[in-house]
Design a protein around this motif. Sequence first.
Motif, PDB file in Angstrom:
ATOM      1  N   SER A 335      10.538 -13.892  -8.296  1.00 30.62           N
ATOM      2  CA  SER A 335      11.162 -15.167  -7.923  1.00 30.62           C
ATOM      3  C   SER A 335      12.505 -14.942  -7.238  1.00 30.62           C
ATOM      4  N   LEU A 336      13.254 -13.949  -7.711  1.00 28.71           N
ATOM      5  CA  LEU A 336      14.549 -13.654  -7.097  1.00 28.71           C
ATOM      6  C   LEU A 336      14.377 -13.177  -5.659  1.00 28.71           C
ATOM      7  N   ILE A 337      13.345 -12.391  -5.411  1.00 26.67           N
ATOM      8  CA  ILE A 337      13.091 -11.928  -4.043  1.00 26.67           C
ATOM      9  C   ILE A 337      12.750 -13.110  -3.142  1.00 26.67           C
ATOM     10  N   SER A 340      15.928 -15.179  -2.533  1.00 19.59           N
ATOM     11  CA  SER A 340      17.010 -14.482  -1.838  1.00 19.59           C
ATOM     12  C   SER A 340      16.684 -14.200  -0.378  1.00 19.59           C
ATOM     13  N   PHE A 341      15.410 -14.114  -0.052  1.00 21.35           N
ATOM     14  CA  PHE A 341      15.008 -13.777   1.315  1.00 21.35           C
ATOM     15  C   PHE A 341      14.142 -14.903   1.878  1.00 21.35           C
ATOM     16  N   GLU A 343      14.434 -16.328   4.729  1.00 18.18           N
ATOM     17  CA  GLU A 343      14.098 -16.092   6.134  1.00 18.18           C
ATOM     18  C   GLU A 343      12.855 -15.213   6.249  1.00 18.18           C
ATOM     19  N   LYS A 344      12.759 -14.197   5.398  1.00 18.05           N
ATOM     20  CA  LYS A 344      11.572 -13.351   5.418  1.00 18.05           C
ATOM     21  C   LYS A 344      10.344 -14.116   4.927  1.00 18.05           C
ATOM     22  N   VAL A 345      10.546 -15.030   3.990  1.00 18.42           N
ATOM     23  CA  VAL A 345       9.428 -15.859   3.535  1.00 18.42           C
ATOM     24  C   VAL A 345       8.905 -16.718   4.681  1.00 18.42           C
ATOM     25  N   ALA A 346       9.832 -17.296   5.458  1.00 17.27           N
ATOM     26  CA  ALA A 346       9.410 -18.095   6.611  1.00 17.27           C
ATOM     27  C   ALA A 346       8.700 -17.233   7.649  1.00 17.27           C
ATOM     28  N   THR A 347       9.202 -16.019   7.861  1.00 20.43           N
ATOM     29  CA  THR A 347       8.542 -15.111   8.803  1.00 20.43           C
ATOM     30  C   THR A 347       7.149 -14.734   8.319  1.00 20.43           C
ATOM     31  N   LEU A 348       7.016 -14.469   7.023  1.00 15.24           N
ATOM     32  CA  LEU A 348       5.702 -14.140   6.465  1.00 15.24           C
ATOM     33  C   LEU A 348       4.745 -15.320   6.580  1.00 15.24           C
TER      34      LEU A 348
END
Length: 443
Positions: A335-337, A340-341, A343-348
């Motif tokens: 959950s912390l990842i 915290s990221f 932007e990377k979640v949106a990219t994924l």
Amino acid sequence: MTNSSQRLNLFSQLRQWFTKTPDRALDQAYEAALKIRQLEDNHFDGNPVSNRSGNYSRSSYQLLQKDLKKYLSIINRRMAEFRASNSVYAISSVGNGALVSPANAPLSEDLPLDQINGPAVFFTKLKLIDTITDRYQKPSVLALNSLQTRSSNPSALADVESARRTLSDTDQSPNEALSSSSSVLPRSILRTVDRIKQDLDPDAETEVVRNFRNSKTQTTVAITFVLQLIIIPLLAQYLSKNFIVSPIVERSRDLTQADVFLNREMEEDALHELQQYEERFRFEVLIGKTPAIGEADIEERVREKAFEIEEDYRQRSADAVENVFADVIAVLTFSLILTSFKEKVATLKAFIDEIIYGLSDSAKAFIIILFTDIFVGFHSPHGWEVLLEGLSNHLGLPASRNFIFLFIATFPVILDTVFKYWIFRYLNRISPSAVATYKNMNE
């Protein structure tokens, strides 16, 4: 050097670090503003980052928009830090006195910062930061409404309506703008004409290379982030269990003389295992496979086996308790990842959408049928039963048959409803041919 002098030196360094906080925060915000200006100059000819200013694909524009949001976030955080710290410590670039006004410190944008005096540098940085943030600060709809309420001038009302339309157009995505726009010719013909224009553009090759690099960057970021989502929680679970949770659990169980079995099911399994051992040993003695021994020796063998089983189940109980805490740490890490990221979640998410919606209709239908048959198909109850029993053993919980049957009777039905709603609500609108292929393959 004595301890007192070391403490004084440390205190002096800390005080110096705190006093430089306004300068440091302002410099970081200024660097982020320069990054945004460089982004505008390199990709949008000095215009604000917008889908109207540059001719980029959706994936490329999302990457540029992600960089813009990152730099704007840095500016907002550092300027908040600057305002908070500047109320305590005066910024050193202005000097010991009060801040001079821009009139007393004229700005010279033609000169580099190292050739401008301290106050002018300060106001030059603030001017650039304000210019950049004002470009991307959307007008408040509430402010527009209040302005419209207070204003009775027709021209002012027209300006308010124009600003509101501009705000709504800015919030609209490219796909929504395309779907909402109307034209005499079909959109497919217009898209074909646009594609021909792009092919005849002298900078088409450069644009293709740029799009390829952006797509490659997006793919690399997405795959790396997926590996991080898998490896980091598993590593956190393993390390926390073996080096943090396990010593604490073993020590607490030894001190409190905890029970060997966590639940009645484990106790029944242990008794069944001991009974099988005793019966098998007596059978081997009767058939002559094992030398004949007395009843006392048999009892001694059974007692030794009972101690082994007790130690084994004591370790299983400790492992189950450790798994609970280690799994909680792994879930918190996961959950912390994600938080915290973002932007990377949106990219994924964009990467997954591009892969899924880029598949052919038959491939989409095949994947849908595969997942529905696995999770909600005719043979899925057996798989759910195995998963729930394995999870119960992992956490040391009793595998309640009533709970398992109730779960199998309700959860796959809910999941099947969600699948059908997704097909009806989204896939039917995005890819009707895939829905038709799915229905034909499923019949």
